[in-house]
Design an enzyme around this catalytic site. Structure first.
Site, PDB file in Angstrom:
ATOM      1  N   SER A 126       0.832  -1.209   0.000  1.00  0.00           N
ATOM      2  CA  SER A 126       0.000   0.000   0.000  1.00  0.00           C
ATOM      3  C   SER A 126       0.862   1.252   0.000  1.00  0.00           C
ATOM      4  O   SER A 126       2.012   1.227   0.473  1.00  0.00           O
ATOM      5  CB  SER A 126      -0.866  -0.021   1.263  1.00  0.00           C
ATOM      6  N   TYR A 150      -0.846   0.052  10.073  1.00  0.00           N
ATOM      7  CA  TYR A 150      -1.122  -0.624   8.799  1.00  0.00           C
ATOM      8  C   TYR A 150       0.082  -0.488   7.865  1.00  0.00           C
ATOM      9  O   TYR A 150       0.549  -1.476   7.281  1.00  0.00           O
ATOM     10  CB  TYR A 150      -2.371  -0.001   8.173  1.00  0.00           C
ATOM     11  N   LYS A 154       2.584  -3.435   6.480  1.00  0.00           N
ATOM     12  CA  LYS A 154       2.774  -3.692   5.043  1.00  0.00           C
ATOM     13  C   LYS A 154       4.262  -3.669   4.686  1.00  0.00           C
ATOM     14  O   LYS A 154       4.718  -4.486   3.880  1.00  0.00           O
ATOM     15  CB  LYS A 154       1.994  -2.668   4.213  1.00  0.00           C
TER      16      LYS A 154
END
Lengths: 326, 326
Positions: A126, A150, A154
């Site tokens: 991402s 997050y 990732k």
């Protein structure tokens, strides 16, 4: 060949499965297009709407070793690992984010390593891997300083994909997805959920709340181009990635106000009036750590494609979802 | 205040403990120098040579949750996490490297998070986080593309230290150590072990094998400056690190031939004749992925100090280890 898609009931997972069924082949380890004999769709809820003998639907927790062992065998030659806890939820529930975004990724790579057949693995990363002090246009060589859990999870997944590939355990590719827009269905807990909401809800005749400012830069990829990118990322030769298996996918650089203007051009001013501007500091804080434009030299050179305009994205959404504009 | 040092029986861990005993204080969460009441030295072998009531020696596996729970309590305000599997061994034994370099780091941070007292954590990272296509002088903003499992595991540790700090679970600092040289004692399985060996063994009257070319660039830090950097990195205000808690420590940029020339200047030509040049492709492959020079603008601005010359490093080693040159 046998294919595993995690997050197989989600927007991208289910569309990817449909596209693969239509095409019927994927590139195997020898670089040859090879008939797909099975696609296993793993998700916490069952994937729906499939009626094809090649589809196997499995419901389970991707962080559960027994579940992974049951769906990932030495016959699995291709893995699309799309399942994730989205950004807003991973920030709110740290343990859940680590478990699904990191531990499950590691579990899949470990099972693949022990299977010993060096499968191709496409991992969706991402733009949330970027954060902190960023230039207006982010280059491929930008240092990664994620400012969300997050994003950190990732990057850790990218590092595993890289190291497992370098060691010859897998043939991995980590593709950093722009914000996928327009997503059909219900809003989710991603901080970027509004990007689809401000297009989807007005087209459905409903009010949408836009929690960020009109001038907010956005970096977007339509579901159509997302699926194309996942398949292209799978099929190209892994050695072309060079010393890093992670790259930023080409996307469309725009702004929230340009998105709204495109919606108005495609369907008229009445629809756009259904957008209510109501700033949400929590969402603004996360979204503002994401850059709005990238120089994707590596992704372009490797042949990944971007959307030409947001007008095209709106029209593609209306067509794909058979929307009757009201 | 109570301090935990992992790798407490190692060169840096034991020296750090001695220096802390001598100083008697560390900065606490309120920024005040505070008396040290206990230093727990955790390692797989017992730390030796200590005779101070403040020292607690614990032998155990740092990847064992019960061991970590026993040494890391809500009273532990400072953690120096130095324990690691070195580069060559982590490359040869992937599972062991992941377990000690990554899982144990996570275990320590998780215990700290659950303890709820936001301790200061100094994590030793490494220049092995860098690799691939690198400029001759590596800037602070260099993207991390490690080309070894050890390097990948250290980046993952940095990401955890960053995210745990951002969330307020710990007050972390990840310091990328140059190659520490001269290390006393026996060679270890680090690919960089030769850097100390080519100085230490000839000074001991023994032959040393140099497995890399004379022109190989080296980025070094003496044990003296390493200890200074660890304590300085602990004591400064964490907010000064900005959007990343990881940084490259200032070091001395030199080459293997310059190191040998310095040894000759300090102790004469006879000693240097004990170095045998015998290339080892496996070590060359790893060492060549490490850059030899860095622009450590952030580390310099934060007041970290480097060695002035390799001559100084040789003299410091002779003094610290009470070497009688033969």
């Amino acid at each position: 060949m046998q294919v595993l898609i995690t997050g197989g009931a989600g927007l991208l997972g289910a569309r990817l499965a449909r596209e693969l069924l239509k095409r019927g082949t994927l590139t195997n380890a020898q670089g040859e297009q090879t008939p797909i004999t099975r696609i296993t769709l793993l998700d916490v809820v069952p994937a729906r709407g499939f009626d094809d003998p090649r589809i196997q639907i499995v419901t389970g927790d991707i962080a559960d070793e027994k579940v992974i062992d049951s769906v990932l065998t030495p016959q699995t030659q291709s893995i699309f690992h799309l399942a994730a806890i989205v950004s807003g939820q991973a920030e709110a529930d740290f343990e859940l984010g680590m478990r699904i975004n990191f531990d499950a990724t590691r579990l899949i790579l470990e099972r693949a390593r022990k299977n010993g057949n060096c499968p191709r693995v496409v991992f969706t990363s991402s733009v949330a891997v970027f954060g902190g002090d960023l230039p207006a246009v982010v280059p491929d060589a930008q240092v990664l300083t994620p400012q969300s859990s997050y994003g950190a999870q990732k990057v850790m997944g990218e590092l595993l994909v890289n190291d497992y590939s370098r060691k010859g355990f897998i043939d991995g590719r980590a593709l950093r997805m722009p914000t996928v827009c327009v997503r059909p269905g219900a809003p989710n807990k991603a901080a970027s959920s509004f990007a689809s909401g401000i297009i989807r809800e007005p087209l459905n005749g409903a009010e949408a709340i836009c929690p960020v400012a009109p001038e907010t830069p956005m970096w977007l990829l339509s579901p159509r181009h997302a699926i194309e990118s996942l398949i292209h990322g799978h099929d190209i030769d892994g050695s072309l990635f060079g010393s890093s298996r992670a790259l930023s996918l080409p996307g469309l650089a725009t702004t929230v106000s340009e998105m709204v203007a495109a919606l108005e051009r495609v369907v008229g001013a009445e629809v756009v009036k259904r957008i209510r501007w109501q700033p949400d500091p929590a969402i603004i804080r996360i979204v503002n750590t994401w850059p709005g434009n990238f120089a994707t030299v590596r992704g372009d050179a490797l042949g990944f494609q971007r959307d030409a305009s947001f007008d095209d994205i709106v029209r593609g959404y209306i067509e794909d979802e058979s929307i009757r504009v009201v």
